[in-house]
Design a protein around this motif. Structure first.
Motif, PDB file in Angstrom:
ATOM      1  N   PRO A 184       0.819  -1.228   0.000  1.00 51.14           N
ATOM      2  CA  PRO A 184       0.000   0.000   0.000  1.00 51.14           C
ATOM      3  C   PRO A 184       0.851   1.274   0.000  1.00 51.14           C
ATOM      4  CG  PRO A 184      -0.854  -1.588   1.577  1.00 51.14           C
ATOM      5  CD  PRO A 184       0.471  -2.115   1.132  1.00 51.14           C
ATOM      6  N   TYR A 185       1.952   1.248   0.729  1.00 46.32           N
ATOM      7  CA  TYR A 185       2.860   2.407   0.774  1.00 46.32           C
ATOM      8  C   TYR A 185       3.488   2.664  -0.596  1.00 46.32           C
ATOM      9  CZ  TYR A 185       7.370   4.731   1.658  1.00 46.32           C
ATOM     10  OH  TYR A 185       8.460   5.563   1.591  1.00 46.32           O
ATOM     11  N   LEU A 186       3.978   1.613  -1.241  1.00 42.16           N
ATOM     12  CA  LEU A 186       4.657   1.777  -2.532  1.00 42.16           C
ATOM     13  C   LEU A 186       3.716   2.222  -3.640  1.00 42.16           C
ATOM     14  CD1 LEU A 186       7.039  -1.331  -2.470  1.00 42.16           C
ATOM     15  CD2 LEU A 186       7.692   1.066  -2.192  1.00 42.16           C
ATOM     16  N   ARG A 187       2.452   1.874  -3.520  1.00 44.58           N
ATOM     17  CA  ARG A 187       1.467   2.268  -4.548  1.00 44.58           C
ATOM     18  C   ARG A 187       1.335   3.786  -4.666  1.00 44.58           C
ATOM     19  NH1 ARG A 187      -2.816  -2.246  -2.953  1.00 44.58           N
ATOM     20  NH2 ARG A 187      -2.230  -3.884  -4.435  1.00 44.58           N
ATOM     21  N   ILE A 212      14.007  -2.794   3.077  1.00 48.85           N
ATOM     22  CA  ILE A 212      13.266  -3.968   3.538  1.00 48.85           C
ATOM     23  C   ILE A 212      14.248  -5.117   3.735  1.00 48.85           C
ATOM     24  CG2 ILE A 212      12.738  -4.656   1.142  1.00 48.85           C
ATOM     25  CD1 ILE A 212      10.004  -5.690   2.187  1.00 48.85           C
ATOM     26  N   SER A 213      13.946  -5.996   4.700  1.00 54.48           N
ATOM     27  CA  SER A 213      14.868  -7.109   4.950  1.00 54.48           C
ATOM     28  C   SER A 213      14.173  -8.256   5.672  1.00 54.48           C
ATOM     29  CB  SER A 213      16.055  -6.645   5.796  1.00 54.48           C
ATOM     30  OG  SER A 213      16.971  -7.710   5.991  1.00 54.48           O
ATOM     31  N   ASN A 214      14.537  -9.464   5.269  1.00 58.33           N
ATOM     32  CA  ASN A 214      14.259 -10.666   6.055  1.00 58.33           C
ATOM     33  C   ASN A 214      15.620 -11.154   6.539  1.00 58.33           C
ATOM     34  OD1 ASN A 214      13.496 -13.098   7.177  1.00 58.33           O
ATOM     35  ND2 ASN A 214      13.255 -14.141   5.211  1.00 58.33           N
ATOM     36  N   PRO A 215      16.092 -10.610   7.661  1.00 53.02           N
ATOM     37  CA  PRO A 215      17.458 -10.915   8.102  1.00 53.02           C
ATOM     38  C   PRO A 215      17.516 -12.224   8.888  1.00 53.02           C
ATOM     39  CG  PRO A 215      16.436  -9.425   9.650  1.00 53.02           C
ATOM     40  CD  PRO A 215      15.412  -9.688   8.580  1.00 53.02           C
ATOM     41  N   GLY A 259      10.405  10.441   5.692  1.00 51.50           N
ATOM     42  CA  GLY A 259       9.118   9.824   5.379  1.00 51.50           C
ATOM     43  C   GLY A 259       9.262   8.460   4.725  1.00 51.50           C
ATOM     44  N   GLY A 260      10.510   8.007   4.537  1.00 51.75           N
ATOM     45  CA  GLY A 260      10.747   6.676   3.971  1.00 51.75           C
ATOM     46  C   GLY A 260      10.397   5.581   4.961  1.00 51.75           C
ATOM     47  N   MET A 261      10.288   4.361   4.454  1.00 52.43           N
ATOM     48  CA  MET A 261       9.842   3.242   5.290  1.00 52.43           C
ATOM     49  C   MET A 261      10.939   2.197   5.477  1.00 52.43           C
ATOM     50  SD  MET A 261       6.565   0.677   4.728  1.00 52.43           S
ATOM     51  CE  MET A 261       5.383   1.897   5.322  1.00 52.43           C
ATOM     52  N   LEU A 262      11.035   1.692   6.703  1.00 48.35           N
ATOM     53  CA  LEU A 262      11.885   0.544   7.017  1.00 48.35           C
ATOM     54  C   LEU A 262      10.964  -0.608   7.391  1.00 48.35           C
ATOM     55  CD1 LEU A 262      14.702  -0.698   7.576  1.00 48.35           C
ATOM     56  CD2 LEU A 262      14.512   0.183   9.921  1.00 48.35           C
ATOM     57  N   GLN A 284       3.459 -12.016  15.420  1.00 52.86           N
ATOM     58  CA  GLN A 284       3.894 -10.724  14.855  1.00 52.86           C
ATOM     59  C   GLN A 284       5.053 -10.995  13.901  1.00 52.86           C
ATOM     60  OE1 GLN A 284       4.586  -9.329  18.852  1.00 52.86           O
ATOM     61  NE2 GLN A 284       3.135  -7.658  18.615  1.00 52.86           N
ATOM     62  N   ARG A 285       4.741 -11.108  12.609  1.00 51.68           N
ATOM     63  CA  ARG A 285       5.709 -11.593  11.630  1.00 51.68           C
ATOM     64  C   ARG A 285       6.414 -10.479  10.884  1.00 51.68           C
ATOM     65  NH1 ARG A 285       8.453 -15.645  12.155  1.00 51.68           N
ATOM     66  NH2 ARG A 285       6.618 -16.932  12.619  1.00 51.68           N
ATOM     67  N   ALA A 286       5.877  -9.267  10.914  1.00 52.72           N
ATOM     68  CA  ALA A 286       6.530  -8.151  10.214  1.00 52.72           C
ATOM     69  C   ALA A 286       6.273  -6.855  10.954  1.00 52.72           C
ATOM     70  CB  ALA A 286       6.030  -8.047   8.765  1.00 52.72           C
ATOM     71  N   ILE A 287       7.182  -5.909  10.707  1.00 54.11           N
ATOM     72  CA  ILE A 287       7.084  -4.577  11.314  1.00 54.11           C
ATOM     73  C   ILE A 287       7.511  -3.559  10.270  1.00 54.11           C
ATOM     74  CG2 ILE A 287       9.475  -4.715  12.198  1.00 54.11           C
ATOM     75  CD1 ILE A 287       8.577  -3.087  14.630  1.00 54.11           C
ATOM     76  N   ASN A 288       6.838  -2.434  10.250  1.00 55.72           N
ATOM     77  CA  ASN A 288       7.377  -1.314   9.471  1.00 55.72           C
ATOM     78  C   ASN A 288       7.077   0.006  10.157  1.00 55.72           C
ATOM     79  OD1 ASN A 288       4.813  -0.395   8.455  1.00 55.72           O
ATOM     80  ND2 ASN A 288       4.909  -1.931   6.821  1.00 55.72           N
ATOM     81  N   GLY A 289       7.857   0.986   9.779  1.00 58.85           N
ATOM     82  CA  GLY A 289       7.708   2.311  10.367  1.00 58.85           C
ATOM     83  C   GLY A 289       8.241   3.373   9.421  1.00 58.85           C
TER      84      GLY A 289
END
Length: 276
Positions: free
Chosen positions: A99-102, A179-182, A229-232, A266-271
């Motif tokens: 939704p953010y990238l759209r 973005i990362s799946n570390p 305003g970028g997203m991690l 809780q499988r993902a987080i963003n901010g």
């Protein structure tokens, strides 16, 4: 031995979907072909190969490595020893940023710990005008990353090296999304993993004593690479949300959200990164 007998033998040891996949790999018959050719003799060479695969599975060797490919969000990816196997869990983090990238024209995206490339390739296919960068350290994994990028005909910029060092090469305030799946499994928990998971590369799984080493490194070294305003966004291990949220909050992130998987973990987080 006829095909139906071989299929029954496999199905007595493995689930029906695995049996179908293995027989299709060896004989070339898909599900319908296996029904239509059920009375056909399996050659000695094919029977030997199928039984060798069965032995590997019984000893915990991953089916995905045997087949050489696996599906993620509707697309196939080449996989093998040395690269993390695509999992449904990662759909949660990918879906969380869509939704953010759209709302961004030609977003600039950086994926860290790219592995087989499922995250950067999925996002590039969804957002063709995006500029996507993928970073990976492992010599073995990057072979699959390059192969998958070529297979999907994606224009992705590759960076090979350690994220703890390469952060210096990226421009400040450049990316709309990191973005990362570390690796996020605790050291002590590595000993109790299922046999299949133990076949996967340790460097793609282990996140240090607490499991949080890579989150700390990425938040501290890469946050400033985001635009205001970028997203991690991260995939998370179980019970890691609060710790990662605290790191992000301290670094100036706001609007921090959790995203649950089908097991309500809780499988993902963003901010959102807000310049101080």
């Amino acid at each position: 031995m006829i095909l139906a007998e071989m299929k029954n033998k496999l199905s007595s040891e493995l689930n029906s979907e695995e049996s179908k996949s293995i027989i299709e790999m060896v004989t070339g018959f898909d599900s319908m072909g296996q029904i239509l050719n059920s009375k056909k003799e399996v050659s000695k060479e094919q029977e030997k190969e199928i039984l060798e695969i069965l032995h590997k599975r019984q000893n915990g060797y991953p089916l995905q490595y045997i087949l050489g490919k696996w599906s993620f969000m509707g697309n196939d990816y080449f996989v093998g020893e040395g690269v993390l196997i695509p999992r449904d869990d990662t759909e949660v983090v990918v879906s969380s940023v869509i939704p953010y990238l759209r709302n961004i024209d030609s977003p600039k995206i950086l994926d860290l710990c790219s592995g087989s490339g499922i995250i950067p390739i999925t996002l590039k296919k969804m957002f063709p005008s995006s500029e996507v960068h993928a970073l990976e350290l492992s010599d073995k994994a990057i072979v699959y990353l390059e192969k998958n990028i070529k297979f999907h005909n994606c224009n992705i910029i590759l960076h090979k090296g350690d994220l703890n060092l390469l952060y210096k090469d990226f421009e400040e305030g450049y990316f709309d999304l990191i973005i990362s799946n570390p690796p996020y499994i605790k050291q002590e928990d590595m000993l109790t993993l299922q046999e299949e998971v133990k076949s996967e590369p340790t460097m793609a799984l282990e996140g240090g004593v607490t499991g949080l080493d890579f989150y700390k490194a990425i938040v501290s070294k890469y946050s400033s690479k985001l635009k205001n305003g970028g997203m991690l966004s991260f995939e998370l291990g179980e019970n890691q949300f609060d710790d990662v949220k605290a790191m992000m909050t301290e670094k100036g992130f706001a609007n921090i959200k959790e995203f649950l998987d089908l097991g309500n973990i809780q499988r993902a987080i963003n901010g959102t990164y807000l310049l101080q």
